[in-house]
Write a protein that holds these residues in place. Sequence first.
Motif, PDB file in Angstrom:
ATOM      1  N   ASN A  47      -3.969   8.531   3.116  1.00 18.74           N
ATOM      2  CA  ASN A  47      -4.203   7.846   1.839  1.00 18.74           C
ATOM      3  C   ASN A  47      -4.952   8.690   0.828  1.00 18.74           C
ATOM      4  O   ASN A  47      -5.261   8.207  -0.267  1.00 18.74           O
ATOM      5  CB  ASN A  47      -4.993   6.554   2.080  1.00 18.74           C
ATOM      6  CG  ASN A  47      -4.090   5.408   2.478  1.00 18.74           C
ATOM      7  OD1 ASN A  47      -2.914   5.381   2.116  1.00 18.74           O
ATOM      8  ND2 ASN A  47      -4.626   4.454   3.213  1.00 18.74           N
ATOM      9  N   GLY A  78      -4.116   4.097  -0.730  1.00 17.37           N
ATOM     10  CA  GLY A  78      -4.055   2.799  -0.069  1.00 17.37           C
ATOM     11  C   GLY A  78      -4.705   1.730  -0.939  1.00 17.37           C
ATOM     12  O   GLY A  78      -4.130   0.674  -1.196  1.00 17.37           O
ATOM     13  N   SER A 112       0.849  -1.181   0.000  1.00 18.56           N
ATOM     14  CA  SER A 112       0.000   0.000   0.000  1.00 18.56           C
ATOM     15  C   SER A 112       0.892   1.241   0.000  1.00 18.56           C
ATOM     16  O   SER A 112       2.016   1.221   0.478  1.00 18.56           O
ATOM     17  CB  SER A 112      -0.918   0.001   1.209  1.00 18.56           C
ATOM     18  OG  SER A 112      -0.131   0.050   2.355  1.00 18.56           O
ATOM     19  N   VAL A 161       1.248   5.039   1.197  1.00 15.91           N
ATOM     20  CA  VAL A 161       0.633   5.972   2.143  1.00 15.91           C
ATOM     21  C   VAL A 161       1.440   7.244   2.299  1.00 15.91           C
ATOM     22  O   VAL A 161       2.668   7.223   2.335  1.00 15.91           O
ATOM     23  CB  VAL A 161       0.431   5.349   3.542  1.00 15.91           C
ATOM     24  CG1 VAL A 161      -0.791   4.473   3.562  1.00 15.91           C
ATOM     25  CG2 VAL A 161       1.651   4.600   3.987  1.00 15.91           C
ATOM     26  N   ASP A 196      -7.382   7.277  -4.024  1.00 19.75           N
ATOM     27  CA  ASP A 196      -7.123   6.600  -2.757  1.00 19.75           C
ATOM     28  C   ASP A 196      -5.803   5.837  -2.879  1.00 19.75           C
ATOM     29  O   ASP A 196      -5.720   4.830  -3.578  1.00 19.75           O
ATOM     30  CB  ASP A 196      -8.295   5.645  -2.464  1.00 19.75           C
ATOM     31  CG  ASP A 196      -8.123   4.902  -1.144  1.00 19.75           C
ATOM     32  OD1 ASP A 196      -6.960   4.691  -0.701  1.00 19.75           O
ATOM     33  OD2 ASP A 196      -9.144   4.505  -0.556  1.00 19.75           O
TER      34      ASP A 196
END
Length: 297
Positions: free
Chosen positions: A236, A282, A31, A33, A280
Amino acid sequence: MRLSSIFSAALAATSTLAFPSAKLAAYKTNSTVGPEKGHLVIVGGNLKSESIYQRIISLAGGHNASIIIVPTAGGDPSYDQNFTTAAAFRGLGATNVTVLHTYDPAVADTDKFVAPLKSANAVFFGGGRQWRLVDAYYGTKTETAFNEVLERGGVISGSSAGASIIGSFLARGDTSGNDILVGDHTVGFGYLKNAAIDQHVLVRNRHFDMFQILEVQPELLGIAIDEDTAVVVQGNDAEIIGSTYALIYDGGFWSRDGSGGKYDLPEKKFYFLKAGDKYDLGARKVVETETTSGDEL
Ligand SMILES: *[C@@H]1O[C@H](CO)[C@@H](O)[C@H](O)[C@H]1NC(C)=O
Ligand SMILES: *[C@@H]1O[C@H](CO)[C@@H](O)[C@H](O)[C@H]1NC(C)=O
Ligand SMILES: *[C@@H]1O[C@H](CO)[C@@H](O)[C@H](O)[C@H]1NC(C)=O
Ligand SMILES: CC(=O)N[C@H]1CO[C@H](CO)[C@@H](O)[C@@H]1O
């Protein structure tokens, strides 16, 4: 402890599989971030729009916020307090703008040099060659103090080289030239994790360059920002502001007219986001809003 080591063994096993779904799995297990506190304002070079400057000023806390300009990427023999970007911020009403510069990591590691950062609300990295920022500040008290600006809820911003340094992977970090995507410096300051950030992308026809990085590190999210355009990040949440486009390389494809599935897409996919669009980091997905719905005339 045991659970997490079993988990990472499983991750390692999946990422060594040699079929495309392993690549996709890698995207999903990494992910991307931004900072938990504070904001990033990542500008793709040639910053002109007053609205982008004003966003930096307002996220920093307003016109009296302490804004530190770091011109070091530029490579000039020396800098004074009237460096162009500092003058630009002052011209737009910022009252407390300080230029902070050294090429010497021993100087960057002193309390005296770091002092202005201790109460700063924003840091702005100017353009030039991104490896100079690494050579001067990486691992010093200054780099720690940059991080503390975010931890206090402040802003880290930068344009061009100052945008690339924000990523965890340092795009175009080679000391011999800016046309080498994976160079002799590959580690950025990492305010945006698991990401590589390119700049001047449309103006300089750099649309396909990001794949040179993704071939080496497919788990990274690629973000390539055009001139006078910025990506504003908090946690995020990313939002595009400014004049043109930010290109997203997340292994997927998206289009505002919903044509994502209609075409035979090439393996090397990317897509464009414009001002107002949200992403987004994430989930690695576009956030559908009014600006993302196609308005065909
Ligand atoms: C900024 O500082 C000036 C001078 O100290 C003060 O008059 C003004 O009210 C301050 N502005 C804000 C928005 O705090
Ligand atoms: C910066 O500009 C101001 C206003 O023009 C001037 O008074 C000052 O001397 C300049 N400072 C330097 C270091 O050149
Ligand atoms: C301006 O910023 C510096 C450095 O962060 C800080 O030490 C100083 O107190 C600020 N000045 C004013 C007038 O707020
Ligand atoms: C932080 C993290 O999960 N990194 C992993 C991303 O995916 C690659 C495989 O492409 C792993 O090697 C990393 O450990």
